[in-house]
Design a protein around this motif. Structure first.
Motif, short mmCIF file in Angstrom:
data_model
loop_
_atom_site.label_atom_id
_atom_site.label_comp_id
_atom_site.label_asym_id
_atom_site.label_seq_id
_atom_site.Cartn_x
_atom_site.Cartn_y
_atom_site.Cartn_z
N UNK A 82 95.66 55.82 13.11
CA UNK A 82 95.91 57.22 12.75
C UNK A 82 95.69 57.50 11.26
N UNK A 83 95.78 56.46 10.43
CA UNK A 83 95.62 56.67 9.00
C UNK A 83 94.18 56.44 8.51
N UNK A 84 93.28 56.07 9.43
CA UNK A 84 91.90 55.81 9.02
C UNK A 84 91.21 57.12 8.63
N UNK A 85 90.56 57.12 7.49
CA UNK A 85 89.82 58.28 7.02
C UNK A 85 88.34 57.92 6.92
N UNK A 86 87.50 58.49 7.78
CA UNK A 86 86.09 58.09 7.83
C UNK A 86 85.32 58.54 6.61
N UNK A 87 84.33 57.77 6.27
CA UNK A 87 83.45 58.09 5.14
C UNK A 87 82.01 58.08 5.64
N UNK A 88 81.36 59.22 5.57
CA UNK A 88 79.98 59.33 6.01
C UNK A 88 79.03 59.64 4.85
N UNK A 89 79.57 59.75 3.68
CA UNK A 89 78.75 60.03 2.49
C UNK A 89 79.22 59.12 1.36
N UNK A 90 78.73 59.38 0.17
CA UNK A 90 79.09 58.54 -0.97
C UNK A 90 77.96 57.61 -1.37
N UNK A 91 77.11 57.27 -0.40
CA UNK A 91 75.97 56.40 -0.69
C UNK A 91 74.82 57.16 -1.35
N UNK A 92 74.90 58.49 -1.32
CA UNK A 92 73.86 59.34 -1.92
C UNK A 92 72.48 59.06 -1.32
N UNK B 216 78.73 61.50 16.44
CA UNK B 216 79.22 62.89 16.49
C UNK B 216 80.25 63.06 17.60
N UNK B 217 80.01 62.42 18.75
CA UNK B 217 80.98 62.47 19.84
C UNK B 217 82.31 61.87 19.40
N UNK B 218 82.24 60.77 18.67
CA UNK B 218 83.46 60.14 18.17
C UNK B 218 84.21 61.10 17.24
N UNK C 82 91.37 65.12 13.63
CA UNK C 82 91.33 65.11 12.16
C UNK C 82 89.95 64.76 11.60
N UNK C 83 88.96 64.53 12.49
CA UNK C 83 87.60 64.24 12.03
C UNK C 83 86.64 65.38 12.30
N UNK C 84 87.11 66.42 12.92
CA UNK C 84 86.20 67.49 13.33
C UNK C 84 85.60 68.19 12.12
N UNK C 85 84.58 68.98 12.40
CA UNK C 85 83.86 69.74 11.37
C UNK C 85 82.99 68.85 10.47
N UNK C 86 82.68 67.64 10.94
CA UNK C 86 81.72 66.81 10.21
C UNK C 86 80.33 67.40 10.41
N UNK C 87 79.61 67.63 9.34
CA UNK C 87 78.28 68.24 9.44
C UNK C 87 77.28 67.27 10.04
N UNK C 88 76.45 67.77 10.96
CA UNK C 88 75.43 66.93 11.58
C UNK C 88 74.47 66.37 10.53
N UNK D 49 73.69 59.57 6.99
CA UNK D 49 74.43 58.31 7.04
C UNK D 49 73.76 57.31 7.96
N UNK D 50 73.31 57.77 9.12
CA UNK D 50 72.62 56.89 10.07
C UNK D 50 71.31 56.39 9.46
N UNK D 51 70.58 57.24 8.79
CA UNK D 51 69.33 56.83 8.16
C UNK D 51 69.59 55.77 7.09
#
Length: 322
Positions: free
Chosen positions: A9-19, A151-153, A159-165, A171-173
């Motif tokens: 419940x305390x995990x906060x995902x990071x999908x950016x930062x790598x620029x 995105x499904x995840x 608390x993870x919703x509204x992540x931009x596609x 991030x995947x690239x």
């Protein structure tokens, strides 16, 4: 019920930062040295400034976005971290490997790369990477499929919703470029194709001209017994306080060595069979009453994973893929 750090419940995902930059050669050493210098001078409170100040470009010899990416990757690989005062400090892993007098300052030993991969896939906030190496059950994927599943995840977690596609797509690239060599028009492989040191692990290989990818689940020759034990103990301490751990858990549980190192069950079993031959391992293999498991001969909480990582540096480990 889903297990693993992604579902804490305390995990906060990071999908950016790598620029959009994958990990580059030399970045971890440069970042470690800069933070370590301030620590040694009693100025660790200034460590954040070296990534934000105007002279950071001159200090690191890269553009501003790359400076941010260097910090991002050093944190993901567990080379630096925040202390209780939120000052940036060097980690125990970083101190072991990256000083000039450390075990592997120039990352010439494959076990260093495996250790950094382990930390990215188990101890970071990099959700796409953690999901791929711990929860994806197929062997082949393409960028679009991986993006859809991540995105499904995100949509499943309130608390993870509204992540931009677009953010997930980048991030995947970046993930692909981190673990897969660049395609080449030449028939002969060249070093210029290796964009990231983690691509040397060879755990993801392209098929169909880099449009589809395959996770290689096998007994990777470059995975040393020391880094395997390092990962095993790290996983065990988080998974259970029990003195026994089953072959099945080591092979298939999220954030297990089998999952993260892309080993099949036979490869994990082969490594565990001979675990009691490692000097000072405090761990032995048992196969009684149909139970195949490892047993810790002292409280697992008292075993330091880094003690085992050192094993792989007592002899030269060739840099070989696979």
């Amino acid at each position: 019920m889903q297990r693993g750090i992604l579902f804490d419940k305390d995990f906060r995902p990071q999908f950016s930062g790598h620029e959009t930059f994958p990990l580059r050669y030399g970045w971890l050493k440069k970042t470690f040295d800069a933070v370590s210098e301030l620590e040694l001078n009693g100025q660790k409170h200034k460590a954040k400034d070296i990534f934000l100040s105007e002279d950071s470009i001159a200090r690191f010899g890269v553009g501003k976005n790359m400076v941010s990416s260097m910090r991002h990757w050093a944190e993901a690989c567990n080379v630096i971290s925040d202390d209780k005062n939120e000052d940036i400090i060097t980690s125990d892993l970083g101190k072991l490997l990256l000083p000039d007098e450390g075990l592997d300052p120039w990352l010439e030993n494959m076990s260093s790369l495996w250790a950094f991969h382990w930390n990215i896939a188990t101890n970071s906030q990099k959700a796409s990477y953690i999901w791929l190496f711990n929860h994806f059950n197929n062997s082949a994927f393409d960028r679009a499929t991986l993006m859809r599943l991540v995105m499904e995840l995100c949509n499943e977690r309130a608390d993870w919703k509204n992540m931009a596609e677009a953010t997930i797509k980048r991030d995947i690239e970046c993930l692909v470029r981190t673990y897969v060599n660049k395609p080449s028009k030449q028939e002969v492989f060249t070093e210029d194709q290796i964009e990231s040191p983690l691509a040397e692990l060879g755990i993801i290989q392209p098929i169909n001209k880099n449009d589809t990818f395959q996770i290689r689940r096998t007994n990777h020759a470059s995975l040393g017994e020391g880094v395997f034990l390092y990962a095993l103990v790290d996983f065990w301490k988080k998974y259970t306080e029990a003195q026994t751990l089953s072959l099945e858990a080591v092979s298939y549980e999220p954030c297990s060595p089998g999952r993260v190192f892309c080993l099949d069950e036979d490869a994990v079993a082969e490594r565990l069979y001979s675990i009691d031959k490692v000097p000072g391992s405090f761990i032995s293999w048992s196969e009684t009453a149909g139970l195949r498991q490892v047993i810790a001969n002292k409280p697992i909480k008292n075993i330091d994973p880094l003690k085992f990582l050192k094993i792989d540096y007592k002899k030269v480990s060739p840099r070989r893929v696979g």
